[in-house]
Design a protein around this motif. Structure first.
Motif, PDB file in Angstrom:
ATOM      1  N   SER A  94      -8.093   8.886 -16.720  1.00 29.16           N
ATOM      2  CA  SER A  94      -9.472   8.932 -16.215  1.00 29.16           C
ATOM      3  C   SER A  94     -10.204   7.608 -16.460  1.00 29.16           C
ATOM      4  O   SER A  94     -10.969   7.144 -15.609  1.00 29.16           O
ATOM      5  CB  SER A  94     -10.241  10.091 -16.837  1.00 29.16           C
ATOM      6  OG  SER A  94     -10.385   9.914 -18.220  1.00 29.16           O
ATOM      7  N   VAL A  95      -9.962   6.965 -17.594  1.00 28.95           N
ATOM      8  CA  VAL A  95     -10.598   5.674 -17.885  1.00 28.95           C
ATOM      9  C   VAL A  95     -10.086   4.614 -16.915  1.00 28.95           C
ATOM     10  O   VAL A  95     -10.871   3.803 -16.386  1.00 28.95           O
ATOM     11  CB  VAL A  95     -10.346   5.255 -19.350  1.00 28.95           C
ATOM     12  CG1 VAL A  95     -10.773   3.816 -19.588  1.00 28.95           C
ATOM     13  CG2 VAL A  95     -11.074   6.182 -20.298  1.00 28.95           C
ATOM     14  N   MET A  96      -8.795   4.620 -16.634  1.00 27.92           N
ATOM     15  CA  MET A  96      -8.235   3.650 -15.683  1.00 27.92           C
ATOM     16  C   MET A  96      -8.812   3.857 -14.289  1.00 27.92           C
ATOM     17  O   MET A  96      -9.145   2.888 -13.593  1.00 27.92           O
ATOM     18  CB  MET A  96      -6.712   3.769 -15.648  1.00 27.92           C
ATOM     19  CG  MET A  96      -6.023   3.271 -16.904  1.00 27.92           C
ATOM     20  SD  MET A  96      -6.360   1.561 -17.279  1.00 27.92           S
ATOM     21  CE  MET A  96      -5.397   0.768 -16.047  1.00 27.92           C
ATOM     22  N   SER A 101     -12.239   1.954  -9.984  1.00 31.16           N
ATOM     23  CA  SER A 101     -13.275   2.246  -9.000  1.00 31.16           C
ATOM     24  C   SER A 101     -14.460   1.300  -9.153  1.00 31.16           C
ATOM     25  O   SER A 101     -15.053   0.872  -8.169  1.00 31.16           O
ATOM     26  CB  SER A 101     -13.735   3.702  -9.113  1.00 31.16           C
ATOM     27  OG  SER A 101     -14.462   3.897 -10.297  1.00 31.16           O
ATOM     28  N   MET A 102     -14.826   0.931 -10.367  1.00 32.81           N
ATOM     29  CA  MET A 102     -15.934   0.002 -10.575  1.00 32.81           C
ATOM     30  C   MET A 102     -15.578  -1.397 -10.082  1.00 32.81           C
ATOM     31  O   MET A 102     -16.420  -2.121  -9.552  1.00 32.81           O
ATOM     32  CB  MET A 102     -16.319  -0.056 -12.055  1.00 32.81           C
ATOM     33  CG  MET A 102     -16.968   1.204 -12.562  1.00 32.81           C
ATOM     34  SD  MET A 102     -17.326   1.145 -14.307  1.00 32.81           S
ATOM     35  CE  MET A 102     -18.836   0.236 -14.308  1.00 32.81           C
ATOM     36  N   ILE A 103     -14.316  -1.772 -10.219  1.00 36.12           N
ATOM     37  CA  ILE A 103     -13.891  -3.102  -9.806  1.00 36.12           C
ATOM     38  C   ILE A 103     -13.649  -3.152  -8.296  1.00 36.12           C
ATOM     39  O   ILE A 103     -14.069  -4.090  -7.616  1.00 36.12           O
ATOM     40  CB  ILE A 103     -12.622  -3.517 -10.564  1.00 36.12           C
ATOM     41  CG1 ILE A 103     -12.935  -3.715 -12.041  1.00 36.12           C
ATOM     42  CG2 ILE A 103     -12.029  -4.796  -9.988  1.00 36.12           C
ATOM     43  CD1 ILE A 103     -11.725  -3.905 -12.908  1.00 36.12           C
TER      44      ILE A 103
END
Length: 118
Positions: A94-96, A101-103
């Motif tokens: 989930s962190v990845m 998605s932010m990048i």
């Protein structure tokens, strides 16, 4: 005169008996002092052994409790590592996804303070 010599003889014999009794008393005193010294040494040794035994018992109790404390700390550390590892494995994906998605997902917008002058 014979009575005087008998009196002197009695005095000399009494003096000799007194010296003998005095020597006997000195010998008994010396023996008693030696015996008292031996008894005192034995009592000191007994007391020293008793105190050393108590010290060893206390030392064993303290070192034993430190050993238990060390085992508890080791157990807590292992538990914490296990929890962190499971949390890492559970949340890695989930962190990845959030980072990617932010990048990768860029939404271009104009900043609200931007003034367009023409």
């Amino acid at each position: 005169m014979t009575s005087q010599s008998q009196g002197i003889q009695q005095l000399l014999q009494a003096e000799k008996r007194a010296k003998d009794k005095l020597e006997e008393a000195k010998k008994r005193k010396g023996k008693r002092l030696k015996q008292a010294k031996e008894e005192a040494i034995a009592e000191i040794d007994h007391y020293r052994l008793q105190r050393e035994k108590e010290f060893r018992n206390k030392q064993t109790n303290v070192m034993g409790s430190q050993g238990n404390l060390s085992a508890k700390i080791e157990e807590q550390t292992t538990e914490t590592i296990r929890n962190l590892t499971s949390s890492y494995h559970k949340n890695t994906e989930s962190v990845m996804k959030k980072l990617l998605s932010m990048i990768c997902d860029i939404n271009p917008e104009i900043h609200p303070n931007f003034r367009h002058t023409v």
